[in-house]
Motif scaffolding. Structure first.
Motif, PDB file in Angstrom:
ATOM      1  N   GLU A  95      -0.981  -2.074  -7.839  1.00 50.89           N
ATOM      2  CA  GLU A  95      -0.180  -2.586  -6.943  1.00 50.89           C
ATOM      3  C   GLU A  95       1.416  -2.398  -7.151  1.00 50.89           C
ATOM      4  OE1 GLU A  95      -1.093  -6.263  -5.283  1.00 50.89           O
ATOM      5  OE2 GLU A  95      -2.921  -5.719  -4.367  1.00 50.89           O
ATOM      6  N   VAL A  98       3.080   0.406  -6.097  1.00 58.15           N
ATOM      7  CA  VAL A  98       3.217   0.503  -4.491  1.00 58.15           C
ATOM      8  C   VAL A  98       4.339  -0.426  -3.951  1.00 58.15           C
ATOM      9  CG1 VAL A  98       2.087   0.081  -2.343  1.00 58.15           C
ATOM     10  CG2 VAL A  98       0.702   0.682  -4.303  1.00 58.15           C
ATOM     11  N   GLU A 114      10.041  -9.272 -10.248  1.00 60.83           N
ATOM     12  CA  GLU A 114       8.267  -8.814 -10.082  1.00 60.83           C
ATOM     13  C   GLU A 114       7.957  -7.948 -11.428  1.00 60.83           C
ATOM     14  OE1 GLU A 114       6.161 -10.234  -8.751  1.00 60.83           O
ATOM     15  OE2 GLU A 114       4.534  -9.063  -8.333  1.00 60.83           O
ATOM     16  N   ARG A 117       8.222 -10.534 -14.361  1.00 61.09           N
ATOM     17  CA  ARG A 117       7.106 -11.280 -14.409  1.00 61.09           C
ATOM     18  C   ARG A 117       5.755 -10.405 -15.064  1.00 61.09           C
ATOM     19  NH1 ARG A 117       3.146 -13.414 -11.480  1.00 61.09           N
ATOM     20  NH2 ARG A 117       3.053 -11.646 -10.075  1.00 61.09           N
TER      21      ARG A 117
ATOM     22  N   MET B   1      -4.802  -5.880   0.924  1.00 62.51           N
ATOM     23  CA  MET B   1      -4.928  -4.898  -0.073  1.00 62.51           C
ATOM     24  C   MET B   1      -3.983  -3.979   0.016  1.00 62.51           C
ATOM     25  SD  MET B   1      -6.274  -2.086   1.068  1.00 62.51           S
ATOM     26  CE  MET B   1      -6.941  -1.198  -0.532  1.00 62.51           C
ATOM     27  N   ALA B   2      -3.884  -2.909  -1.163  1.00 59.41           N
ATOM     28  CA  ALA B   2      -2.782  -2.163  -1.309  1.00 59.41           C
ATOM     29  C   ALA B   2      -2.726  -0.804  -0.577  1.00 59.41           C
ATOM     30  CB  ALA B   2      -2.564  -2.027  -3.052  1.00 59.41           C
ATOM     31  N   THR B   6       0.414   0.623   0.881  1.00 55.65           N
ATOM     32  CA  THR B   6       0.632   2.051   0.430  1.00 55.65           C
ATOM     33  C   THR B   6       0.995   2.968   1.642  1.00 55.65           C
ATOM     34  OG1 THR B   6      -0.644   1.753  -1.499  1.00 55.65           O
ATOM     35  CG2 THR B   6       0.102   4.093  -1.279  1.00 55.65           C
ATOM     36  N   ALA B   9       4.246   2.025   3.549  1.00 53.69           N
ATOM     37  CA  ALA B   9       5.416   2.469   2.685  1.00 53.69           C
ATOM     38  C   ALA B   9       5.526   3.967   2.968  1.00 53.69           C
ATOM     39  CB  ALA B   9       5.074   2.101   1.242  1.00 53.69           C
ATOM     40  N   ILE B  76       6.559  -2.809   9.363  1.00 50.76           N
ATOM     41  CA  ILE B  76       7.807  -3.121   8.413  1.00 50.76           C
ATOM     42  C   ILE B  76       7.546  -4.781   7.922  1.00 50.76           C
ATOM     43  CG2 ILE B  76      10.042  -3.274   8.436  1.00 50.76           C
ATOM     44  CD1 ILE B  76      10.089  -0.763  10.381  1.00 50.76           C
ATOM     45  N   LEU B  79       4.797  -5.282   5.812  1.00 52.18           N
ATOM     46  CA  LEU B  79       5.048  -4.708   4.423  1.00 52.18           C
ATOM     47  C   LEU B  79       6.187  -5.653   3.695  1.00 52.18           C
ATOM     48  CD1 LEU B  79       4.588  -2.108   2.678  1.00 52.18           C
ATOM     49  CD2 LEU B  79       6.226  -1.101   3.955  1.00 52.18           C
ATOM     50  N   LYS B  80       7.035  -5.939   4.420  1.00 53.51           N
ATOM     51  CA  LYS B  80       8.191  -6.942   3.725  1.00 53.51           C
ATOM     52  C   LYS B  80       7.536  -8.327   3.349  1.00 53.51           C
ATOM     53  CE  LYS B  80      12.553  -5.765   6.037  1.00 53.51           C
ATOM     54  NZ  LYS B  80      13.224  -6.196   7.310  1.00 53.51           N
ATOM     55  N   TRP B  82       4.449  -8.590   2.254  1.00 54.58           N
ATOM     56  CA  TRP B  82       3.829  -8.496   1.294  1.00 54.58           C
ATOM     57  C   TRP B  82       4.538  -8.090  -0.161  1.00 54.58           C
ATOM     58  CZ3 TRP B  82       2.999  -3.462  -1.631  1.00 54.58           C
ATOM     59  CH2 TRP B  82       2.115  -3.532  -2.389  1.00 54.58           C
ATOM     60  N   LEU B  83       5.667  -7.699   0.090  1.00 56.61           N
ATOM     61  CA  LEU B  83       6.424  -7.454  -1.137  1.00 56.61           C
ATOM     62  C   LEU B  83       7.125  -8.448  -1.723  1.00 56.61           C
ATOM     63  CD1 LEU B  83       8.714  -4.349   0.386  1.00 56.61           C
ATOM     64  CD2 LEU B  83       7.215  -4.467  -1.608  1.00 56.61           C
ATOM     65  N   LEU B  84       7.168  -9.639  -0.947  1.00 58.23           N
ATOM     66  CA  LEU B  84       7.712 -10.868  -1.485  1.00 58.23           C
ATOM     67  C   LEU B  84       6.726 -11.770  -2.225  1.00 58.23           C
ATOM     68  CD1 LEU B  84       9.800 -11.800   1.598  1.00 58.23           C
ATOM     69  CD2 LEU B  84      10.776 -11.058  -0.545  1.00 58.23           C
ATOM     70  N   GLU B  85       5.514 -11.289  -1.960  1.00 60.56           N
ATOM     71  CA  GLU B  85       4.323 -12.136  -2.556  1.00 60.56           C
ATOM     72  C   GLU B  85       4.352 -11.500  -4.045  1.00 60.56           C
ATOM     73  OE1 GLU B  85       0.692 -11.402  -0.229  1.00 60.56           O
ATOM     74  OE2 GLU B  85       1.513 -12.363   1.313  1.00 60.56           O
ATOM     75  N   PRO B  86       3.740 -12.367  -5.016  1.00 57.61           N
ATOM     76  CA  PRO B  86       3.676 -11.708  -6.385  1.00 57.61           C
ATOM     77  C   PRO B  86       2.129 -11.006  -6.231  1.00 57.61           C
ATOM     78  CG  PRO B  86       3.155 -14.068  -6.346  1.00 57.61           C
ATOM     79  CD  PRO B  86       3.743 -13.597  -4.953  1.00 57.61           C
ATOM     80  N   ALA B  87       2.185 -10.096  -7.235  1.00 55.98           N
ATOM     81  CA  ALA B  87       0.828  -9.311  -7.436  1.00 55.98           C
ATOM     82  C   ALA B  87       0.455  -9.164  -8.827  1.00 55.98           C
ATOM     83  CB  ALA B  87       1.286  -7.762  -7.154  1.00 55.98           C
TER      84      ALA B  87
END
Lengths: 179, 179
Positions: A95, A98, A114, A117, B1-2, B6, B9, B76, B79-80, B82-87
């Motif tokens: 992930e 991605v 990130e 982390r 999910m990724a 993907t 993106a 968009i 996607l943004k 999701w990018l701000l959430e930690p993985a």
DNA sequence: TTGACATACTCAACAATTTGAGTATACTAT
DNA sequence: ATAGTATACTCAAATTGTTGAGTATGTCAA
């Protein structure tokens, strides 16, 4: 699939309950296969149905009874057959990568944070593996039995995996921090 | 999910058909996420249903029409967010390691051959990535745009992953060959 | 002219994985 | 007293991943 075979391989050494297997998986086996409690219980059910393992209920005082599973002859054969088949390297599904691909949509600090982390998590995991290496394999490796060497090889895989991840994090941080 | 992310993106850069995405995934994107044709088509259907992407049918002569997908504003945003959430780092699930654990059940040559085969596959993949690196990134890395640097970082991840795997195979072969 | 390969996509079935709730008992620290 | 943690397991649902068949057309080489 490999969860069934991982369970069979583990039960080859000694009898385990589902709960014990889960603990073993979340601790020592974490560096080659991961599975949740639910997955393990379901897989045990399937394996027992097909006769690859057999269970015995152990009554316990002061805590719930446990179902101890042992591998059967049939299970050993199944495991052997699988060992003789070739396996493909597993697909990479990361992930974080991605996120790196889509990183331009958010401030640069988001992705850098990130990655840092993740670097921290991998550093943590590396020290866990190093501890295990020191505790379980302080001797000369060539003194180990073949079985122990096999286990040591998987631990070395975990160790070098974490090191590679940390090195990549450092490289990526350097690359993406530049102006 | 990724997988959904993907795809989002990838569609952020330009419009793709499912088939084009699949080709891109099996080629360049293979080093951060893997997906089959069927998975991609199904995910495109879901994403369109929820309005994250929009399609346009492009009539073609001499070959089947294609459905070109573009990301929408909603996509968009998705996607943004999701990018701000930690993985979390992805779980290791490597069949080869399960085989190593159970290796004592079969002749030693079986597992050694299998590790050698994997070494060969990783060497092959490494040379593919090296080729891409030479073709796409011959310049000084600090000359690249941020976006290009992000892509380069994922390629570097693929490169070092394969190197780490090859190094582990060598270590394991040496360890398990001894008598 | 036949067969392999590439484009472009759909449908179905199954297997594996994740997520979350639920049941029960017992120990330990605040 | 009660909250948290550990033991020990079950059930259900949704999502994700794999496998294989099916539909159509066009190119290119043996």
């Amino acid at each position: 699939m490999a969860l069934a075979h991982t369970i069979l391989a583990t039960l080859g050494d000694e009898a385990y309950s589902g709960y014990d297997l889960w603990k073993k998986f979340s601790q020592t086996s974490a560096y080659y296969w991961q599975a949740s409690q639910q997955q393990i219980y379901r897989e045990l059910g399937k394996l027992e149905k097909e006769g690859a393992i057999a269970s015995e209920i152990i009554p316990q005082e002061g805590r719930p009874n446990k179902k101890l599973y042992k591998i059967t002859e049939k299970g050993i054969e199944k495991l052997k057959d699988w060992l003789l088949e070739p396996a493909e390297p597993m697909a990479i599904r990361e992930e974080l990568l991605v996120k790196v691909i889509a990183a331009e949509l958010v401030p640069r600090s988001v992705i850098l944070q990130e990655i840092k982390r993740h670097r921290q998590i991998h550093t943590q995991q590396l020290s866990v593996y190093k501890e295990i290496e020191q505790q379980k394999f302080p001797e000369q490796v060539d003194q180990l039995s073949f079985k122990q060497k096999c286990f040591y090889a998987t631990l070395r895989c975990g160790l070098s995996y974490e090191s590679y991840r940390i090195a990549w994090c450092d490289e990526a941080i350097a690359l993406l921090s530049e102006d």
